[in-house]
Scaffold this active site. Structure first.
Site, PDB file in Angstrom:
ATOM      1  N   LYS A   1       0.855  -1.186   0.000  1.00 39.61           N
ATOM      2  CA  LYS A   1       0.000   0.000   0.000  1.00 39.61           C
ATOM      3  C   LYS A   1       0.891   1.235   0.000  1.00 39.61           C
ATOM      4  O   LYS A   1       1.895   1.295   0.726  1.00 39.61           O
ATOM      5  CB  LYS A   1      -0.891  -0.036   1.243  1.00 39.61           C
ATOM      6  CG  LYS A   1      -1.916   1.085   1.351  1.00 39.61           C
ATOM      7  CD  LYS A   1      -2.760   0.871   2.600  1.00 39.61           C
ATOM      8  CE  LYS A   1      -3.797   1.959   2.805  1.00 39.61           C
ATOM      9  NZ  LYS A   1      -4.612   1.719   4.023  1.00 39.61           N
TER      10      LYS A   1
ATOM     11  N   SER B   1      -9.361   1.598   3.259  1.00 37.80           N
ATOM     12  CA  SER B   1      -8.532   2.371   2.359  1.00 37.80           C
ATOM     13  C   SER B   1      -7.498   1.543   1.597  1.00 37.80           C
ATOM     14  O   SER B   1      -6.854   2.051   0.679  1.00 37.80           O
ATOM     15  CB  SER B   1      -7.814   3.471   3.146  1.00 37.80           C
ATOM     16  OG  SER B   1      -6.955   2.935   4.134  1.00 37.80           O
TER      17      SER B   1
ATOM     18  N   SER C   1      -9.870  -0.731   7.294  1.00 40.26           N
ATOM     19  CA  SER C   1      -9.185  -0.484   6.029  1.00 40.26           C
ATOM     20  C   SER C   1      -8.460  -1.685   5.444  1.00 40.26           C
ATOM     21  O   SER C   1      -8.039  -1.643   4.293  1.00 40.26           O
ATOM     22  CB  SER C   1      -8.200   0.682   6.182  1.00 40.26           C
ATOM     23  OG  SER C   1      -8.898   1.902   6.269  1.00 40.26           O
TER      24      SER C   1
END
Length: 513
Positions: free
Chosen positions: A74, A155, A179
């Protein structure tokens, strides 16, 4: 000692008969180049990936449990090399730090190839309450591979989509509240949020030191367990991890297909009710648990839950300002936004950043009064008590159960550039997120092609046990959901004919005047 990035790239390598790492890396890059065209899951490929793989092949697989495994990060996690760590923001486009986060060092030491960075909800969804999950100014909109007009959730959107689309077997996400688990569930893969303090948060763009953690998103529980084994461990720069070395274990070796036998499991029906179809999948999952020998106990909601959300938000606002300002102070001179106030000004001046939604959460955080503020301290104590001692701990003890299960959340809603996210409530994992306890989501089936996940939640440091419960369920349920890459659910062959006008001629003899 873990190999440094420079050592991996510069070390002399000898050609081997089997170039496993290089073959895996080249295949993953080819899949990304083919499959990511419409998904926007990957922000950037690391140009050193193939060099990393060649070095690994020269050194061999000895004592490297992730040997040759390509992994995506990420893009709020730092990695050495030429790629910036942007958190999806144009303000961090120059954030090339030249350093690995400790968890990335551990991945390299275990033999993984750092393949590149994945898209995310910008600033890990901490900029606006009207945002679209999976959108960032740097990466654009990540799309769900099951239906391209549906949300990937966030996210850690790109990490989950890259795994779901088969680009890689594993990626790293981060979670403050949902997330990792939401995007994993909505995209039909496995996501694990570890106990807070099991994995280092150093050199990761922060939201909250009270709730942030990194964790694996993977094609199955076994792969997630292998990755967690590699990244778990203490870090002197992150005081929350002081117990990690003592608590960590070989999570893959601890997996058992009979882990559910005789296990008392608390059923959180209070977290069901997303839709009759999701409830039906949940009942089917419960039947699998019973068949594997679990003893199911219905759980009632603890008191005071209505106060948790407000207290948690107060904590996040205060910690975001303090933690982000501290992180920005460590960035290179190419990053000119050195404080949250600078970021607010940057966004206001950039035509792309605020074109779809605003930054009201940024402004609320900027107005917070710091980590010595009595309101913040009271909110943190209250949220921790409601989620931990009077939440998960109380439910487990009162009902004599060792884990809690619930649907992770709803199936994917539509991407909506006008109204932002349209989810109708928080998922199953808020209590675990606030308390800092482990939370695993595993696929439990699909609704007209859209996946839904089953959550396993347990007390602090029960990571190995929770993974084993999820593994036993996964092996028994065989609920894998493969993406169809449809433009929409309405294009599915089981749905599309039903959206056309009724053809009376085609049904003559069945329906007649």
């Amino acid at each position: 000692m873990p190999l440094t990035f420079a050592a991996l790239i510069l070390a002399a390598s000898t050609p081997t008969a089997v170039r496993q790492a290089q073959a895996n890396t080249e295949a993953a890059i080819a899949r990304i180049q083919t499959r990511d065209v419409d998904l926007n899951a990957v922000i950037a490929l690391d140009p050193t990936a193939e060099s990393q793989a060649r070095v690994l092949d020269g050194q061999g697989a000895r004592d490297r449990p992730l040997f040759g495994l390509p992994i995506l990060l990420k893009d709020n996690i730092e990695s050495a090399g030429p790629l910036p760590t942007t958190a999806g923001s144009l303000a961090l486009a120059g954030n090339v730090t030249g350093r690995d986060a400790p968890l990335v060092q551990r991945l390299r030491h275990a033999g993984a190839v750092i393949l590149g960075k994945t898209n995310l909800s910008e600033w890990a969804n901490m900029r606006s309450s009207h945002s679209m999950s999976g959108w960032s100014a740097v990466g654009g909109q990540t799309r769900n591979p099951h239906a391209l007009n549906r949300t990937p959730c966030g996210s850690s959107s790109g990490s989950a989509v890259a795994v779901a689309a088969g680009m890689v077997d594993a990626a790293i996400g981060t979670e403050t509240d949902g997330s990792i688990t939401c995007p994993a569930a909505i995209n039909g893969v496995v996501g694990f949020k570890p106990t807070l303090g099991l994995v280092s948060r150093s050199r990761i763009v922060p939201i909250s030191h009270s709730q942030d953690t990194a964790g694996p998103i993977a094609k199955d529980v076994s792969t997630a367990a292998r990755v967690l084994t590699a990244i778990a461990g203490s870090d002197q720069a992150d005081t929350a991890t002081r117990e990690a070395d003592r608590r960590r274990t070989d999570y893959a070796a601890a997996l058992r297909t009979d882990a559910l036998m005789g296990t008392r499991i608390g059923v959180l029906r209070l977290k069901a009710g997303w839709s009759p179809a999701v409830d039906a999948l949940f009942e089917r999952a419960l039947a699998v648990l019973r068949a594997k020998g679990a003893i199911l106990v219905d759980i009632t909601e603890p008191e005071g839950r209505d106060k948790l959300g407000e207290a948690e938000f107060t904590v996040l606002l205060s910690e975001f300002k303090a933690d982000l300002n501290a992180y920005l102070a460590t960035t290179p001179p190419t990053v000119t936004t050195r404080t949250l106030a600078d970021l607010i000004a940057f966004n206001a001046a950039d035509p792309r950043e605020l074109a779809l939604f605003g930054q009201e959460v940024f402004k609320q955080a900027e107005a917070s009064k710091g980590l010595e503020d009595p309101d913040y301290l009271a909110a943190r104590a209250l949220s921790l008590r409601l989620a931990g001692a009077e939440g998960i701990d109380a439910m487990l003890a009162k009902n004599n159960v060792v884990t809690l299960v619930a649907p992770t959340g709803p199936p994917a809603w539509m991407i909506d550039a006008v109204n932002g996210d349209q989810s109708n409530g928080s998922g199953a994992g808020s209590l675990a997120a606030v308390a800092g306890y482990p939370h695993l989501t595993v696929p439990m089936g699909a609704l007209k092609g859209l996946p839904a996940g089953l959550s396993f939640i347990g007390p602090k440091w029960s990571d190995a046990q929770i993974l084993s419960f999820g593994y036993a369920y996964e092996q028994a349920s065989l609920a894998e959901v493969r993406p169809a890459f449809l433009r929409s659910v309405e294009d599915a062959r089981t749905v599309a004919p039903l959206l056309l006008p009724f053809d009376r001629k085609a049904h003559v003899g069945v329906y007649s005047d």
